[in-house]
Design a protein around this motif. Sequence first.
Motif: not given
Length: 673
Positions: A476-502
């Motif tokens: 999902l992180l790879i897809l996020y880098g490919i598909l979403i170029v101009f919109h970024t999320l805060p780092k803390s939000c991404l880390v929380a999302s990764l731990f929730s999924v993982g």
Amino acid sequence: MIPAHWLYCLMLLLPIESCRILCQASSKSKEKVTSRPHDVCDGVCNNNGTPCFQSCPPDSEGNMKFACKAKKWHKVTETCHTLNTHSIFEEDKELYSVQSSDSTIRTHMFHRELKTIMDTLMEKCPKDLSCVIKGIERSPRMPGNIAVVVQLLHNISTTLTKDVNEEKMQSYSAMANHILNSKSISNWTFIQDRNSSCVLLQSIHSFASKLFMKEHLINISHVFIHTLGTVVSRGSLGKNFTFSMRINETSDKVTGRLLLSPEELQKVPSAFQVISIAFPTLGAILEASLLENVTVNGLVLSVILPEELKNISLIFEKIRKSGERKSQCVGWHSLESRWDWRACKTIQENSRQAVCRCRPNKLYTSFSILMSPNTLESPVLTYITYIGLGISICSLIICLAIEVLVWSQVTKTEISYLRHLCIANIAATLLMADAWFIVASFLSGPVLHHNGCVAATFFVHFFYLSVFFWMLAKALLILYGILIVFHTLPKSCLVASLFSVGYGCPLVIAIITLAVTEPGKGYLRPEACWLNWDMTKALLAFVVPALAIVVVNLITVTMVIIKTQRAAIGSSMFQEVRAIVRICKNIAILTPLLGLTWGFGIATVINGHSLAFHIIFSLLNALQGFFILLFGTILDPKIREALKSRITSAKWISRVSEDFSSEFSCHPTKGPS
């Protein structure tokens, strides 16, 4: 008068002399017959289907039947026997010696002779049946004699409907022991009635069921039949019978155990009889008699239990201790005269023994294990799995150690931080999953270590799911880098999302699976510490998420390949070659990191008998930790550069400290005088 007297004497002596001459001639003819082999037919073998009959050896009755196959005579049946009323009970020898030699008459009198044996037995020793033992034990174990003893045992079991005491059971077992001898197995093949072995098993079980016991344990032991019996009270803390018997004179002893759990004993009346009979050779005899293409690989255990006992556990030591072949727990179907796998389930198995859970009833009273003809449990797979796991665990420890060493240098940007966060957690969860897998494999199964097995299965399920969900997070992180170029999320939000999924998703799935299936004892497989399939399909809680993630990750790899290929369109040949190399490199790196090697599991399901697919699947997944170290860490140029810088820095620090210490030693500090 004198000549008349001599003439009269001569007339009296002539018959005697002629009888002597005839007897001598008969004796000579017998010598000639004895010298000729009796197991070879004299007729011409023409393959026209006409059988050949041969007479039996002297002092025996019946005949031998041969069939012509491939221009050679092969013995089919044999009715030769020496046992009859007079030979068993040692009656008048002269009467026995002058019996009619007409084999046809004797064949027709066969069943009538058996009845005579039974009648004589009831007249001579009705209390203990011991008067027939010597006569039977000294008789040769030829097919006809075996048939005589089987019929006698059948007649005894049907005639005696009550008052079977320990003495009668002792004599009955001694008769059966003679024909159960390992030296007689080959002769069972030639008995005219193919069901003789089934009749024997049924007769012994029927007779033993009429045995009346007092409070003490009954232990009637012979070489080839062993009977144990006792009276069990309701509420007893379990009961078990253990047998240890030899298959033949040269083999080691093989054990078999009957286990009655305290839970099952609560379902029975206040006091009841439990009888179990063990046979080391009966499995081979059934195979030889019925000409079945199955191999019994343990003792045959026959049980006599109250109807309320619905489940029993049996432990069979294997006769042929081969790790390459699995065993099938079976019960003997008394009506269809065959082994039936529906009577039992294999709870646990290793190279030495098998644990079975069986359901005794009127149809199934005898149980054993069969050697499976079609198995795929090759020792190669076992070696690959454990050696690969060892390499994988060492590789994952090295991988995590490297990540710790270079963490501050390779996580300066947000994308690199998230990338290494995924790799570190994939390595950590796979390390824990492999460790718990080894713990689960060393447990003896749910029968003996139920709670430990539940815990090990839960953690194996949770950590392997975590591996897959962290792989999904990386995809999902790879897809996020490919598909979403101009919109970024805060780092803390991404880390929380990764731990929730993982960790969050696997934990929810693992807890729900345990809560739904364990109350009904459907969480574990009966034979191993892993998720159940036959009863509750709990394994789907692992298979479905894992395969779904593999599909998503495969789509991710495909998109990376397409994006890399598009960048090379319209470029020079050199740039296209570089693009192809980059694509291959991406595939090599992403395949282990995204768990695509688990896709080979589908091939093992489609073609379960292919050893090649199983070896490939075991190799790729057992070495997954090594692949993560290689492609995720060592081949990463930034990590190599950071590691080199770290090593160089460590060397510089070491050199400075050495210079400082040498300088200090050359110019020591002077103290006050």
